[in-house]
Design an enzyme around this catalytic site. Structure first.
Site, mmCIF file in Angstrom:
data_model
loop_
_atom_site.group_PDB
_atom_site.id
_atom_site.type_symbol
_atom_site.label_atom_id
_atom_site.label_comp_id
_atom_site.label_asym_id
_atom_site.label_seq_id
_atom_site.Cartn_x
_atom_site.Cartn_y
_atom_site.Cartn_z
ATOM 1 N N GLY A 39 2.188 2.053 10.669
ATOM 2 C CA GLY A 39 3.150 3.136 10.503
ATOM 3 C C GLY A 39 3.835 3.561 11.790
ATOM 4 O O GLY A 39 4.474 4.603 11.848
ATOM 5 N N SER B 250 3.154 -2.364 10.382
ATOM 6 C CA SER B 250 4.603 -2.403 10.554
ATOM 7 C C SER B 250 5.199 -3.786 10.284
ATOM 8 O O SER B 250 6.183 -4.175 10.918
ATOM 9 C CB SER B 250 4.999 -1.887 11.945
ATOM 10 N N HIS C 94 -9.420 1.231 4.861
ATOM 11 C CA HIS C 94 -8.157 1.472 5.566
ATOM 12 C C HIS C 94 -8.408 2.454 6.708
ATOM 13 O O HIS C 94 -9.205 3.384 6.575
ATOM 14 C CB HIS C 94 -7.118 2.031 4.589
ATOM 15 N N ASN D 76 0.875 -1.180 0.000
ATOM 16 C CA ASN D 76 0.000 0.000 0.000
ATOM 17 C C ASN D 76 0.909 1.225 0.000
ATOM 18 O O ASN D 76 1.485 1.570 1.032
ATOM 19 C CB ASN D 76 -0.904 -0.018 1.243
ATOM 20 N N TRP D 77 1.029 1.839 -1.154
ATOM 21 C CA TRP D 77 1.944 2.992 -1.267
ATOM 22 C C TRP D 77 1.401 4.247 -0.596
ATOM 23 O O TRP D 77 2.110 5.227 -0.451
ATOM 24 C CB TRP D 77 2.211 3.310 -2.746
ATOM 25 N N LYS D 78 0.119 4.250 -0.282
ATOM 26 C CA LYS D 78 -0.524 5.472 0.241
ATOM 27 C C LYS D 78 -0.267 6.615 -0.734
ATOM 28 O O LYS D 78 -0.219 6.396 -1.940
ATOM 29 C CB LYS D 78 -0.039 5.768 1.662
ATOM 30 N N GLU E 209 -6.813 4.875 7.754
ATOM 31 C CA GLU E 209 -6.594 6.296 7.406
ATOM 32 C C GLU E 209 -7.822 6.864 6.695
ATOM 33 O O GLU E 209 -8.171 8.032 6.869
ATOM 34 C CB GLU E 209 -5.325 6.418 6.542
ATOM 35 N N GLU F 24 -5.714 -5.019 10.484
ATOM 36 C CA GLU F 24 -4.676 -4.012 10.714
ATOM 37 C C GLU F 24 -4.948 -3.286 12.028
ATOM 38 O O GLU F 24 -5.751 -2.338 12.062
ATOM 39 C CB GLU F 24 -4.678 -2.980 9.576
ATOM 40 N N GLY G 187 2.661 -1.282 4.299
ATOM 41 C CA GLY G 187 2.801 0.130 3.950
ATOM 42 C C GLY G 187 4.254 0.487 3.709
ATOM 43 O O GLY G 187 4.797 0.313 2.616
HETATM 44 C C1 PEP Z 1 -0.863 0.051 5.920
HETATM 45 O O1 PEP Z 1 -0.848 1.209 5.564
HETATM 46 O O2 PEP Z 1 -1.787 -0.683 5.556
HETATM 47 C C2 PEP Z 1 0.242 -0.431 6.761
HETATM 48 C C3 PEP Z 1 0.144 -1.622 7.294
HETATM 49 O O3 PEP Z 1 1.306 0.417 6.929
HETATM 50 P P1 PEP Z 1 2.720 0.043 7.648
HETATM 51 O O4 PEP Z 1 3.159 -1.278 7.079
HETATM 52 O O5 PEP Z 1 3.621 1.171 7.269
HETATM 53 O O6 PEP Z 1 2.445 -0.043 9.099
#
Ligand code: PEP
Length: 248
Positions: A171, A211, A93, A9-11, A95, A165, A232
């Site tokens: 993050g 993470s 998600h 997931n590049w966001k 976010e 998640e 992410g």
């Molecule tokens: C995500 O954005 O779905 C995510 C899991 O981010 P990260 O791996 O950076 O925690």
């Protein structure tokens, strides 16, 4: 049999040229390796068509509209996403839920439109730190699943990929322990089995996100109910993403 999946997931990162270059580099780096999982990259909308036409990797949008078409300035419909060649869409998600007010009711509409347009939703659920501390994390995750997804037919539900998640791990560099993640994944699978039966539940891919990286992927993916990851930060760099993919 359910699939193993590692999805990036590049966001809101990478411009178009950087995105296309990354996809080609990743594909080239994976060529010749025996992969034990499907690999998907979740790009911003404007990258979708170019990335989908320049690689054979799976491609996901990170969102789609909750309306089919019409006067919704700035929105991108599920039909538009599908027309790019993308096969997946990340929905729900944290976010999107936190910053853009996406509720379970809105996510239900998005899911129906995604499915109607042939996309497989990668549907995110997960509790906040406060909810885990109050010991209501199982209730929260169950409610998110039931309210957004349990109106679906079994046939439609079988096209859904779940991503658990925990919000406190996204993050932050904090990862759920493999025991915490496995416990929740088993709970989610049981929740699905209670509604749709064991066969549907056993065939549902449930990914962990929060993470995850090359250092912890192997242990997480080794758990019986963890079928891969939604990644992410570690998906933004080919050298960091490959060890996650090789966690299988
Ligand atoms: C995500 O954005 O779905 C995510 C899991 O981010 P990260 O791996 O950076 O925690």
């Amino acid at each position: 049999m359910r699939k193993n999946i590692v999805a990036g997931n590049w966001k809101m990162n990478k411009n178009l040229q950087e995105g296309v270059t990354f996809a080609k580099e990743l594909e080239a780096a994976l060529a010749g390796k025996t992969l034990k999982c499907d690999v998907i990259i979740g790009t911003p909308f404007i990258h979708l068509a170019s990335v989908a036409s320049s690689t054979k990797l799976g491609v996901a949008a990170q969102n789609c509209a909750d309306k089919a078409s019409g006067a919704y300035t700035g929105e991108v419909s599920a039909a538009m996403v599908a027309s790019t060649g993308a096969k997946y869409v990340i929905l729900g998600h944290s976010e999107r839920r936190t910053y853009y007010g996406e509720t379970d009711a809105i996510l239900k509409e998005k899911t129906l439109l995604a499915l109607a347009n042939g996309l497989s939703p990668i549907f995110c659920i997960g509790e906040t730190k406060e909810e885990r501390e109050k010991n209501v994390h199982f209730d929260v995750v169950k409610k998110q699943t039931v309210d957004a997804l349990f109106g679906l037919s079994a046939e439609d539900f079988s096209k859904i990929v779940i991503a658990y998640e925990p919000v406190w791990a996204i993050g932050t560099g904090l990862t759920a322990t493999s025991a915490q993640a496995q416990e929740m994944h088993a709970f989610i699978r049981k929740t699905i089995a209670d509604k749709y039966g064991k066969e549907v539940a056993d065939n549902t891919s449930i990914l962990y996100g929060g993470s995850a990286n090359g250092g912890n992927a192997k242990e997480l993916f080794g758990c019986p109910d963890i079928d891969g990851g939604l990644i992410g930060g570690a998906s933004l760099d080919v050298e960091k993403f490959i060890p996650v993919i090789e966690g299988f």
